[in-house]
Design a protein around this motif. Structure first.
Motif, PDB file in Angstrom:
ATOM      1  N   ALA A   1       0.827  -1.215   0.000  1.00  0.00           N
ATOM      2  CA  ALA A   1       0.000   0.000   0.000  1.00  0.00           C
ATOM      3  C   ALA A   1       0.857   1.258   0.000  1.00  0.00           C
ATOM      4  CB  ALA A   1      -0.926  -0.012   1.220  1.00  0.00           C
ATOM      5  N   GLU A   2       2.026   1.198   0.659  1.00  0.00           N
ATOM      6  CA  GLU A   2       2.902   2.371   0.701  1.00  0.00           C
ATOM      7  C   GLU A   2       3.597   2.607  -0.636  1.00  0.00           C
ATOM      8  OE1 GLU A   2       4.631   2.738   5.196  1.00  0.00           O
ATOM      9  OE2 GLU A   2       5.170   0.895   4.127  1.00  0.00           O
ATOM     10  N   ILE A   3       3.791   1.544  -1.416  1.00  0.00           N
ATOM     11  CA  ILE A   3       4.543   1.687  -2.669  1.00  0.00           C
ATOM     12  C   ILE A   3       3.643   2.061  -3.841  1.00  0.00           C
ATOM     13  CG2 ILE A   3       6.013   0.478  -4.322  1.00  0.00           C
ATOM     14  CD1 ILE A   3       6.977  -1.296  -2.030  1.00  0.00           C
ATOM     15  N   VAL A   4       2.520   1.351  -3.984  1.00  0.00           N
ATOM     16  CA  VAL A   4       1.638   1.590  -5.126  1.00  0.00           C
ATOM     17  C   VAL A   4       1.135   3.034  -5.108  1.00  0.00           C
ATOM     18  CG1 VAL A   4      -0.562   0.962  -6.202  1.00  0.00           C
ATOM     19  CG2 VAL A   4       0.943  -0.826  -5.295  1.00  0.00           C
ATOM     20  N   GLY A   5       1.236   3.695  -6.278  1.00  0.00           N
ATOM     21  CA  GLY A   5       0.820   5.094  -6.396  1.00  0.00           C
ATOM     22  C   GLY A   5       1.969   6.064  -6.295  1.00  0.00           C
ATOM     23  N   THR A   6       3.123   5.589  -5.787  1.00  0.00           N
ATOM     24  CA  THR A   6       4.310   6.453  -5.733  1.00  0.00           C
ATOM     25  C   THR A   6       5.085   6.310  -7.032  1.00  0.00           C
ATOM     26  OG1 THR A   6       5.662   4.723  -4.707  1.00  0.00           O
ATOM     27  CG2 THR A   6       4.457   6.199  -3.231  1.00  0.00           C
TER      28      THR A   6
END
Length: 481
Positions: free
Chosen positions: A57-62
């Motif tokens: 969740a922390e990686i996706v979208g960055t």
């Protein structure tokens, strides 16, 4: 007319293929991600989550730029330009990413472009080579350290004689231009003849238990003589006889020059002190003959002065003996004599003092071919050492035995014993086992002189000791000398 396949079949097959891809993508051991033309991360697998330390969740979208090391950001920009602006179907690069804990991950990146719904995406595989990168950096720092420390690493192949080495090896020998591969004979030729022959003998006698601990002189190509220190140990493989030796070579010229200056000073000082000490000794001996008519206090002072003079004379003799040993001026006058008689003669001073009892045993009638005076000096040094460190124990044992073609003389005391880590250094020049307390006098030369005398007789010297159990110093002399 060909029957048209239902649309649901295509949909099922697509979903089936997509499911397989999702399974492979998520469970593959290679860190993987899918990005768009803005380098935004759309999808990641478990391996990438583990690599970076962030959750999915922390990686996706960055964006991948958020994790890129500053000095390699331009590599990702090159990828973006080549694939989305110029349509290159794949791109490879080496990059550095910052993990969640702040550590660096070095990666080989392979990116493949694909199209879906009229839009281009990239599938990226990241191969972690951080361990290899760290190893390279470590080797680089080690090489720099070796170059600045007058040291080089070498490996000798005992089968073909070839030598692998670091850069500092050629610098040590003063070689500037490219040369052919080094080998054993080329190395031996660099040494002065005498030292080269000694090293040849050392290398010829290598076995799996051996270690190389060799000091010698080399002549560089510009004619300069240097002292070098070679250390090495066989590389063992599955219990076989060693086929390679791995070691270091160090320039110790500065240390040897400093040692020579110290030896020169000791030699000059000892000789200069000899004359006034002799005159002072004669005066004290004269006073000793007159002390009967003196007061008890004066007589006691004269006796103490003579004892101190004896110690000073002994120290100066030790210094002169060391100098003779260093310069190879120790000449042996060999005769045949009873070793037991020599031991008795040299221990008279102990009996006269009445502090220690000397107990001799063994084959006292055994004869040897050696320099009687020098062998007595060895025994005296071992006995004096026992008296010094086993003070108050009252007894010293001297045993003489015939062992495998040698005669072995052992001096045993009931002193405090010696720690294991100190044993290898006891016969070194100026070494003293216990200098912290300050209660033991001397220069640390007695055992060194004893070891050199024994070595000149082709014998061996050693010690068996452990804390709390006393010590046994011993030496051997060959009977077939």
């Amino acid at each position: 007319m060909k029957e048209q396949q239902p649309e649901t079949d295509y949909k099922n097959k697509f979903e089936e293929c997509n499911g397989r891809f999702e399974g492979v993508f998520d469970h593959t051991s290679a860190a993987s991600k899918i990005i768009n033309s803005d380098l935004e991360i759309l999808k990641v697998n478990r391996a990438l989550v583990e690599l970076l330390g962030f959750s999915e969740a922390e990686i996706v979208g960055t964006k991948i730029m958020d994790y890129a090391c500053k000095d390699v950001v331009h590599h990702w920009e090159d990828l973006q330009d080549a694939m989305w602006k110029h349509g290159k179907p794949y791109f490879k690069l080496d990059a550095c990413l910052v993990r969640k804990d702040g550590s660096l991950a070095w990666i080989h990146v392979t990116t493949v472009l694909f199209q879906q719904d009229q839009e281009y995406f990239a599938y990226t595989v990241l191969d972690d080579f951080s361990y290899q990168k760290n190893l390279e950096e470590t080797e680089k720092r080690l090489s720099m350290a070796l170059e600045n420390s007058r040291m080089a690493v070498w490996e000798l192949d005992l089968e073909d004689g070839s030598i692998m080495h670091t850069t500092g090896f050629k610098q040590l020998f003063g070689i500037q231009e490219p040369v052919k591969a080094w080998n054993r004979e080329r190395l031996l030729r660099q040494f002065l003849k005498e030292d080269g022959e000694r090293l040849r003998e050392v290398l010829a006698n290598i076995n799996k238990e051996s270690t190389i601990d060799f000091q010698g002189r080399i002549r560089t190509l510009d004619g300069v003589v240097r002292w070098v220190y070679l250390q090495g140990k066989p590389s063992l493989e599955h219990g076989r006889q060693p086929t390679k030796i791995l070691g270091t070579i160090t320039d110790i010229t500065k240390e040897k020059l400093a040692e020579r200056d110290k030896d020169d000073f000791i030699s000059i000082a000892s000789h200069e002190l000899r004359t006034p000490i002799t005159a002072l000794k004669a005066s004290l001996q004269l006073l000793d003959t007159m002390k009967q008519g003196q007061s008890p206090k004066a007589a006691s002072l004269i006796t103490q002065a003579n004892k101190s003079m004896h110690k000073i004379t002994h120290l100066i003799d030790d210094l002169l003996n060391v100098n003779n040993l260093k310069e190879g001026q120790l000449r042996l006058k060999k005769t045949r004599f009873r070793i037991g008689s020599a031991v008795d003669d040299c221990c008279l001073h102990v009996a006269a003092e009445g502090i220690f009892e000397i107990i001799t045993s063994g084959d006292l009638d055994q004869e040897v071919e050696a320099d009687s005076e020098r062998i007595q000096q060895v025994v005296i040094n071992l006995v004096n050492n026992a008296m010094k460190y086993a003070h108050g124990t009252g007894k010293i044992w001297i045993n003489i035995a015939k062992v495998d073609g040698d005669v072995k003389v052992s001096v045993t005391d009931q002193g405090p014993g010696i720690e294991e880590d100190k044993l290898p250094h006891l016969f070194d020049r100026f070494y003293r086992a216990d200098i912290s307390s300050g209660q033991y006098s001397g220069l640390g030369l007695g055992l060194y002189i004893a070891s050199e005398i024994v070595r000149r007789h082709k014998g061996q010297i050693g010690v068996d000791s452990s804390p709390g159990k006393g010590s046994t110093f011993w030496f051997t002399l060959p009977l077939d000398a």
